[in-house]
Design a protein around this motif. Structure first.
Motif: not given
Length: 245
Positions: A204-220, A222-231
């Motif tokens: 949420l912090l990375e999305i809020g600060s603009g370093t991650m796209d909100i659409e990444t949540i759907d990808e996480i 779908e892909r079920k990979v920890r490294s796709d998510a934030g810190m």
């Protein structure tokens, strides 16, 4: 044999988490068990609703233990709070049915996470929040919260290794309140995976600060990979508020 339920509040700053670690005297469970053993005169072990990590706090952790001691409930409460460290408090002692189990009977939990969102840190809040100085887009973060609410496989938002157990959980509430420079995030759900709240917070912090796209949540999801998510945000901002039964 009596079954006793404890409602526990603690400041986790000085401790290595909830779970007893061998002979270590640095866990919440270990501290409480030592005092219970003194009180009952026999080795006493407690069952917690779940583990909390080193540095994590609780306002409403639940545990239970079995005892044949005749000590009254008010006497138990007084004894525990007299001899426990001041950063661990037993808020309530109750006698419950024999089959009550603090972990297996839990139907949900409520957590809070606190962000100190200012240019400079706080000397007073440093053990109870995470200092994050970047400017945040609250509208975007609220939209991200809505994406996370509901029933999903949250394995991508967890530090769990491979498991045969289900990693599907339901988040019923994920909300943000701004109180001056402090941001209060509330999580309510039927269960949370290992470090799930802290990884969602980092996302949420990375999305809020603009370093991650909100659409990444759907990808996480779908892909079920920890490294796709934030810190994984630090533990000191996390509080276990309540356990539901």
């Amino acid at each position: 044999m009596r079954n006793i339920k404890l409602t526990i509040e603690y400041d986790g700053t000085r401790y290595s988490g909830w779970q007893r670690l061998g002979d270590s005297d640095k866990t919440i469970q270990g501290k409480i068990e030592n005092i219970l053993t003194q009180m009952t005169g026999t080795k006493t072990e407690i069952i917690g609703s779940g583990r909390t990590d080193a540095g994590t706090h609780a306002r409403g952790q639940i545990a239970n233990f079995k005892t044949s001691a005749a000590t009254s409930l008010p006497e138990m409460l007084e004894f525990l709070n007299r001899y426990l460290p001041r950063d661990i408090v037993i808020k309530k002692v109750e006698e419950v049915p024999e089959r009550f189990h603090a972990r297996y009977n839990a139907t949900g939990k409520k957590y809070s996470y606190y962000i100190w969102n200012a240019g400079v840190p706080s000397a007073f809040e440093r053990n109870y929040s995470f200092h994050y100085s970047d400017e945040l887009d609250f509208e975007l973060m609220n939209a991200a919260c809505l994406k996370l609410i509901g029933t999903h496989d949250f394995i991508g938002f967890s530090s769990l290794k491979k498991t045969k157990k289900s990693t599907t959980r339901t988040i019923d509430e994920l909300s943000i309140q701004k109180e001056g420079d402090m941001l209060h995030f509330t999580f309510v759900g039927n269960g949370f995976l290992y470090k799930m709240v802290r990884i969602i917070m980092g996302t949420l912090l990375e999305i809020g600060s603009g370093t991650m796209d909100i659409e990444t949540i759907d990808e996480i999801f779908e892909r079920k990979v920890r490294s796709d998510a934030g810190m994984t945000v630090p533990s000191q901002g996390l509080f276990l508020d309540e356990v539901y039964y």
